[in-house]
Each structure stands twice: as C-alpha cells, then as structure tokens.
Design an enzyme around this catalytic site. Structure first.
Site, short mmCIF file in Angstrom:
data_model
loop_
_atom_site.label_atom_id
_atom_site.label_comp_id
_atom_site.label_asym_id
_atom_site.label_seq_id
_atom_site.Cartn_x
_atom_site.Cartn_y
_atom_site.Cartn_z
N ASP A 85 5.98 1.71 5.12
CA ASP A 85 5.93 0.26 5.33
C ASP A 85 5.42 -0.48 4.09
O ASP A 85 5.11 0.14 3.06
CB ASP A 85 5.03 0.01 6.56
CG ASP A 85 5.48 -1.18 7.38
OD1 ASP A 85 6.24 -2.02 6.87
OD2 ASP A 85 5.04 -1.27 8.55
N GLU A 105 10.66 -2.20 3.95
CA GLU A 105 10.14 -3.22 3.04
C GLU A 105 10.65 -4.59 3.44
O GLU A 105 10.40 -5.58 2.75
CB GLU A 105 10.53 -2.77 1.62
CG GLU A 105 10.10 -3.61 0.48
CD GLU A 105 11.12 -4.67 0.18
OE1 GLU A 105 10.87 -5.48 -0.72
OE2 GLU A 105 12.17 -4.73 0.85
N TRP A 106 11.37 -4.63 4.58
CA TRP A 106 11.81 -5.86 5.26
C TRP A 106 12.83 -6.69 4.49
O TRP A 106 13.09 -7.84 4.81
CB TRP A 106 10.61 -6.76 5.62
CG TRP A 106 9.39 -6.03 6.09
CD1 TRP A 106 9.38 -5.04 7.02
CD2 TRP A 106 8.03 -6.21 5.66
NE1 TRP A 106 8.09 -4.58 7.21
CE2 TRP A 106 7.25 -5.29 6.39
CE3 TRP A 106 7.40 -7.05 4.76
CZ2 TRP A 106 5.86 -5.19 6.22
CZ3 TRP A 106 6.03 -6.97 4.59
CH2 TRP A 106 5.27 -6.04 5.32
N GLY A 107 13.36 -6.13 3.40
CA GLY A 107 14.37 -6.87 2.64
C GLY A 107 13.78 -7.88 1.67
O GLY A 107 14.51 -8.67 1.07
N ASN A 125 12.40 -7.52 -1.34
CA ASN A 125 12.73 -7.30 -2.76
C ASN A 125 14.09 -6.62 -2.90
O ASN A 125 14.26 -5.69 -3.69
CB ASN A 125 11.65 -6.44 -3.42
CG ASN A 125 10.29 -7.12 -3.43
OD1 ASN A 125 10.02 -7.97 -4.26
ND2 ASN A 125 9.45 -6.77 -2.47
N ASP A 130 10.75 -7.84 11.47
CA ASP A 130 10.88 -7.08 12.72
C ASP A 130 11.84 -7.71 13.74
O ASP A 130 11.89 -8.92 13.89
CB ASP A 130 9.50 -6.93 13.37
CG ASP A 130 8.60 -6.04 12.54
OD1 ASP A 130 9.03 -5.61 11.45
OD2 ASP A 130 7.46 -5.79 12.96
C1 GLA Z 1 5.75 -3.56 10.36
C2 GLA Z 1 7.10 -2.85 10.51
C3 GLA Z 1 7.29 -2.47 11.98
C4 GLA Z 1 6.15 -1.56 12.42
C5 GLA Z 1 4.82 -2.25 12.20
C6 GLA Z 1 3.64 -1.32 12.43
O1 GLA Z 1 5.75 -4.78 11.02
O2 GLA Z 1 8.15 -3.67 10.07
O3 GLA Z 1 8.55 -1.82 12.15
O4 GLA Z 1 6.22 -0.35 11.71
O5 GLA Z 1 4.71 -2.74 10.86
O6 GLA Z 1 2.41 -1.93 12.21
#
Ligand code: GLA
Length: 403
Positions: free
Chosen positions: A149, A182-184, A186, A204
């Site tokens: 993460d 890394e949620w996109g 970078n 998320d």
């Molecule tokens: C981030 C991630 C989620 C999950 C949580 C855990 O938000 O994007 O998928 O892993 O952390 O805390």
C-alpha cells in the site's frame, strides 16, 4: 575483497533468476479473495480457515480462485526486539506460519498486506526501511502474494519505493506475486510492469453502481466511476501485468443484476478478480455469479486485452474485448433502471480495435453467439441480435468463428 565481489555477483545473479521466475506468476489476471472490503481490520485465524474452507466447498477454487489475501490489521502495533513484524497474538495465537500452512493444505495460495510507508493505512508498522527484512519473513512463512500500500509515504518516490520492495522479494528466492496498491496517484501503469504484477488504478471501491463518497483528502468510488476514470489506460495491461480495478463488491449490497454487471465489467477489463465479500454467508445467487466459468474464461483469455467501449447510446453501452483465436466478448449493459430492448445488426456496426489491431469480420466470417450468464446459444452474426435487457443488467456474449 574477492569474496565480497563474488557474493555481490551471486546476489545479483540470484535476483535476476528470481525475477525471471516471478515473470510467469500472472500470465492471466490473478483471482482470489481479500479481507478488507468486508472485514476491515477485524480478521483472525478462524476467519482465514473458514474462508479457505469456503473456497473449496463453494466451488470457488474449482472456478480458478486461488489467492486468499489478508489485508491490513494482521500485525501487532510494534515490531519485536529484532525489528521483525509480529502477527497480532490475539487474532493469530498460533502465528502466521500455521495460518499459511492451513491455506496451503487446501491447495490455495496465501497473500499478505503491508505498506511502503512508515505505517500502514490502519496505523500498523509499515515496511519503510525494513523492506528486505520483511520480505524475508514473508518468504519464511510461505507467503505467495504481497499487497503493498501507499499510506504514510512522506517524501518517498513511488516508483523507487516499489522497486525496493520488488528487489527485496526477488532476493528471498520465493516467487511472490507483487500487487502494487498506489491508487493511481503516480501513474503506476507507466512503471508498474517493471515492478510488479498488478497495480491499483484508483482509490478504494465502494459497493454502489454510480456513487462517490468523499473522505476529506480522498474519495471512494462506485463501480461506474472507477470504470469511467480508467477506461483509457488499456495499453498498459497485458499478460504478467494488470490494471487492478480493486477488490470486487459482488455480494456486498448491490442488486444481483448490478453485481452481474460489476463482475462482467471486471472480467471484460481484464482486471484481477479479487472477491471482497463474506464467503461464509454468501447467497446462492452471489456464488453463481462468482463461479460462472463461462464468464471467467473471458477474463482468463490468454490475449489479455482490456475491453473498450464500442458504443455508448446513453441507455445502452456496448463493451468489446478481443480475445485469442479470433473470438470476441461483448458486455451489453443497460445503464437505466428500466428494461431496454436491443436489436443489433452486426453488419451495421463494424467492430475494430485499433489497439490490438483486431476486427470482427462479420462480412467474411459467421460467428456463433453464446449467452454467458444464461448458458445458451443465441442466433449467429448473420442475424440481428434481439433481446430485452433488464434495468442495470447485462447481456454478456462470446462470439466464436463458426467452423
Ligand atoms: C488502503 C487500500 C485498501 C486497504 C486499506 C487498508 O485504503 O487502498 O485497499 O488495503 O488501505 O488499510
């Protein structure tokens, strides 16, 4: 000095050999289950065992799901005196190796979570500064998958941070699938192939058709906002390296029709198929969706091309995915809440994908059409395809050149 040089040379050789082994880990999108969407940090040994049993008993393993991934919340708040991570003794009284062994005994693989930052998103010890030590520990436990993460990463460079963990994994000698989370932020699709096997493309997911829920600095996104945000990064996905549209919310509160669409779209987009529901109490309908082998086969197609939106007529969107051996899959989605009738004449709507250079040659080839959710053959492409699609539902079809 000579000894040191030999040691370094051997280390580099072993890292590169291990890198080659790791390349074959995700030739098709990974499939599995992750604890976060339903359980958050409320996880424990019994839950893992129950979920592993459910994989087998409900036919999920047989349908191709094999990774059972424990997300955030598995650790104690502090490292031990040797700075090793410690599984929370209340949640995992027999340690982590026992849990991993149980999962392996069911013929499944085990995944674990940590974070590139100093702490995880839920505030547990992160891997920053401990990458090689943590990777070694995971390998000793027999871990097969690491979700990594991006919380608490002040001043870290994303590509560099994931590279450090990638190298730490390779140095263990164990093939471990590396899931970049890394949620996109970078553009991980631009460098992810070099570092890992899949990368999250957004923040998320949340269990709704078309909503966004703000949390201050970030928002959770429903199914369609995620798809629309990342439909154009198709060229970065492919065998061994996948755009990850996040753990699925199938079975977590949307209608069964919406779940069918959600699942169909993750399949079409060649996303990893990571379930996020409570398998112990899942309904028959949910399990039917998740174990539909005809639908799953489209996701696991070896060409690995992400679908694109072929036509958007407001009420109906038609998504197209070219597949190996000249086959195609289409998801025809009713975006409204009312039933919509379709009457699709294939020769009036040429299908050509510039990215893969593939086209649906209906003028030269007759294709059979298979309805994948209802398991039946429809007309061939010589005739118009007529159907009524219920509100927020999907007609998912596979076209195969007729022999
Ligand atoms: C981030 C991630 C989620 C999950 C949580 C855990 O938000 O994007 O998928 O892993 O952390 O805390």
């Amino acid at each position: 000095m000579k000894k040191q040089i030999t040691f370094v040379a051997l280390l580099i050789l072993s890292i590169s050999l291990n890198a080659q082994k790791a390349e074959n880990l995700a030739l098709t999108p990974p499939m599995g289950w992750n604890s976060w969407n339903t359980f958050g940090t409320d996880i424990n040994e019994q839950l893992v065992k129950d979920i592993a049993d459910a994989f087998v008993d409900l036919g999920l393993k047989d349908a191709g799901y094999d990774y059972l991934v424990l997300d955030d919340g598995w650790m104690a708040r502090e490292r031990d005196e040797n700075y090793n991570l410690v599984p929370d003794p209340k949640k995992f009284p027999n340690g982590m190796k026992a849990v991993v062994d149980y999962v392996h005994s069911k013929g499944l693989k085990f995944g674990i979570y940590n974070c590139a930052g100093a702490t995880t998103c839920a505030g547990y010890p992160g891997s920053r500064g401990f990458e090689f030590q943590d990777a070694k520990l995971y390998a000793e436990w027999g871990v097969d998958f690491l979700k990594y993460d991006w919380c608490d990463t002040e001043n870290l460079n994303a590509k560099g941070a994931y590279q450090t963990m990638r190298d730490a994994i390779h140095a263990t000698g164990r093939p471990i699938l590396f899931s970049i989370c890394e949620w996109g932020d970078n553009d991980p699709w631009k460098w992810g192939e070099e570092m890992g096997h899949m990368w999250r493309v957004t923040g998320d997911i949340i269990n709704c058709w078309d909503c966004k829920v703000g949390h201050g600095t970030w928002s959770s996104l429903g199914v369609w906002p995620i798809i629309k945000l990342r439909k154009d990064i198709r060229k970065y996905t492919g065998p061994g390296h996948w755009n990850d549209f996040d753990m699925m919310e199938v079975g977590n509160g949307m209608t069964a029709a919406e779940d069918r669409v959600h699942f169909a779209m993750w399949v079409m987009l060649s996303s990893p198929l990571i379930m996020g529901n409570d398998l112990r109490s899942a309904s028959k309908e949910t399990i039917e969706i998740l174990t539909n082998k005809e639908v799953i086969a489209v996701n696991q197609d070896k060409l690995g091309v992400q679908a694109y939106c072929h036509s958007d007529e407001g009420k109906i969107e038609m998504w197209a995915k070219p597949m190996a051996d000249g086959e195609w899959a289409f998801a025809i989605v009713n975006m409204t809440e009312e039933p919509v009738e379709i009457n699709h004449n294939w020769s009036w709507h040429p299908v050509k994908d510039d990215l893969s250079g593939r086209e649906l040659a209906v003028d030269r080839i007759e294709y059979t059409i298979r309805d994948l959710y209802n398991h039946k053959d429809l007309v061939t492409t010589k005739k118009s395809l007529k159907s009524t699609i219920q509100g927020h539902d999907v007609l998912m079809i596979r076209l195969t050149p007729k022999k």
